[in-house]
Design a protein around this motif. Structure first.
Motif, short mmCIF file in Angstrom:
data_model
loop_
_atom_site.label_atom_id
_atom_site.label_comp_id
_atom_site.label_asym_id
_atom_site.label_seq_id
_atom_site.Cartn_x
_atom_site.Cartn_y
_atom_site.Cartn_z
N GLU A 70 0.83 -1.20 0.00
CA GLU A 70 0.00 0.00 0.00
C GLU A 70 0.87 1.26 0.00
N ILE A 77 2.52 1.77 -3.49
CA ILE A 77 1.59 2.31 -4.48
C ILE A 77 1.31 3.79 -4.21
N LYS A 78 1.13 4.13 -2.93
CA LYS A 78 0.87 5.53 -2.56
C LYS A 78 2.05 6.43 -2.93
N ALA A 125 2.49 7.10 -6.69
CA ALA A 125 1.59 8.13 -7.21
C ALA A 125 2.01 9.52 -6.78
N PRO A 165 1.02 5.88 -13.12
CA PRO A 165 -0.39 5.49 -13.22
C PRO A 165 -0.62 4.04 -12.80
N SER A 166 -1.85 3.73 -12.46
CA SER A 166 -2.19 2.41 -11.92
C SER A 166 -1.89 1.28 -12.89
N HIS A 167 -2.02 1.52 -14.20
CA HIS A 167 -1.79 0.43 -15.15
C HIS A 167 -0.30 0.07 -15.24
N VAL A 190 1.87 0.75 -12.26
CA VAL A 190 2.27 0.37 -10.91
C VAL A 190 1.81 -1.05 -10.57
N LYS A 191 0.82 -1.57 -11.29
CA LYS A 191 0.38 -2.94 -11.03
C LYS A 191 1.47 -3.95 -11.39
#
Length: 352
Positions: free
Chosen positions: A187, A190-191, A194, A200-202, A204-205
């Protein structure tokens, strides 16, 4: 190997020793005491900090013991739970901050790290104060890299803002941050991705967990027994990170060889160097064939911090002494009116 190459690679060991300066020499100085909470060692306190803590006998027990020449410091066991321990310690820290005695406290953030014993959270402490108590700290780092068609492996670095409380203006890993109260490891990664680099989420996954590094550094701020959880993230060649929280002033993409040189400069954050060295080892840019001190370097990237916080607890000692029908050492403590100790059904002992 050429003499020039030997000289260059020998700097890796020198840097590893630098970010482990306390681990290698600090314990030999003889001016540290174990810091205990609820009978569990969770920190180390140097003599300059101890001089201030003795002014708060209602909060800290300063006592002698047979197992350490310097004695130990214990948070008053009369404080029964997480919240009370946190509140009592916070009062002391705010007083010390107002007195301006410690440079570390000038970087007060109102951000809290948990103080733990193994897996149990004992209290939370202002992040800026943790070096004064030598408590173990945890963070995350993301190695953002690119496989460039011309330059091969390239690594993104960030330059920290000049207004940062610590290491202002220094070069650093692309993304990094401490584990604050209430956030998990992934968590936090990811934080921070950003906030610091607008990943972007696509993308960082695709984070890949790469283990951790640990080291024990000392500076004028205090002690840093740090464990960093490491993630690798391969990024598209055309991706450019952008800061979103005001804590980064620039990013730069460097070929692996240039990144190595940057890490050796005074402009690079010392406590982030272990993450870069670990990355370069795992990706074959620092190898046992080229580095005579390879095994020592790897060991200094994984210092066994858990073995340095194993002082036998006060409660365990008292239990043994009571079993042997010997007097305990409570009279050597400076805490007023220490509560009696009573047995619980599970065999452990706790302040009554």
């Amino acid at each position: 190997m050429s003499s020039a190459a030997e000289l260059k690679l020998s700097r890796v060991l020198g840097l590893a020793k630098k970010f482990n300066n306390f681990y290698l020499t600090g314990f030999q100085k003889g001016d540290i005491r174990p810091f205990l909470v609820e009978g569990q060692q969770c920190g180390l306190i140097k003599s300059d900090v101890l001089k201030q803590l003795v002014k708060y006998p209602e909060v800290f027990c300063i006592r002698d013991c047979e197992h350490t020449k310097q004695g130990l410091v214990e948070l008053n066991p009369a404080f029964r739970d997480y919240n009370e321990r946190t509140q009592q310690l916070e009062k002391v820290l705010r007083n010390l901050r107002s007195e301006g005695l410690f440079p570390a406290l000038q970087g007060w953030r109102d951000e809290y790290f948990e103080v733990k014993s193994e897996h149990n959270a004992l209290l939370k402490m202002e992040r800026a104060a943790t070096p004064l108590f030598g408590v173990r700290k945890y963070g995350v780092d993301i190695n953002g890299y690119v496989i460039h068609p011309k330059h091969g492996l390239c690594i993104w670095l960030q330059q920290r803002s000049n207004t940062k409380e610590t290491w202002p203006g220094k070069w650093d890993n692309m993304v990094g941050g401490g584990l604050s109260v209430g956030y998990g490891i992934k968590e936090t990664a990811i934080k921070e991705a950003a906030e610091e680099a607008s990943i972007p989420s696509h993308l960082v996954k695709n984070l890949v967990s790469a283990g951790c590094v640990s080291f024990f550094f000392e500076s004028r701020q205090g002690l840093f027994p740090n464990t960093e959880y490491v993630f690798d993230l391969e990024l598209p060649v055309d991706f450019v990170p952008h800061n979103a929280d005001g804590e980064v002033q620039a990013f730069e993409l460097l070929p692996a060889k240039e990144c190595v040189e940057r890490v050796f400069t005074p402009e690079f954050k010392t406590t982030s160097a272990p993450v870069v060295i670990d990355f370069l080892i795992r990706h074959g840019h620092i190898t046992a064939d080229d580095e005579l001190d390879f095994t020592q370097i790897v060991e200094l990237l994984h210092v066994p911090l858990q073995s340095l916080y194993t002082y036998k607890t006060r409660l365990e000692q008292m239990q043994k002494l009571q079993q042997q029908k010997l007097p305990n050492d409570a009279n050597n403590c400076n805490c007023p009116n220490l509560p009696p100790v009573r047995p619980l059904e599970n065999g452990h002992k706790k302040a009554a």
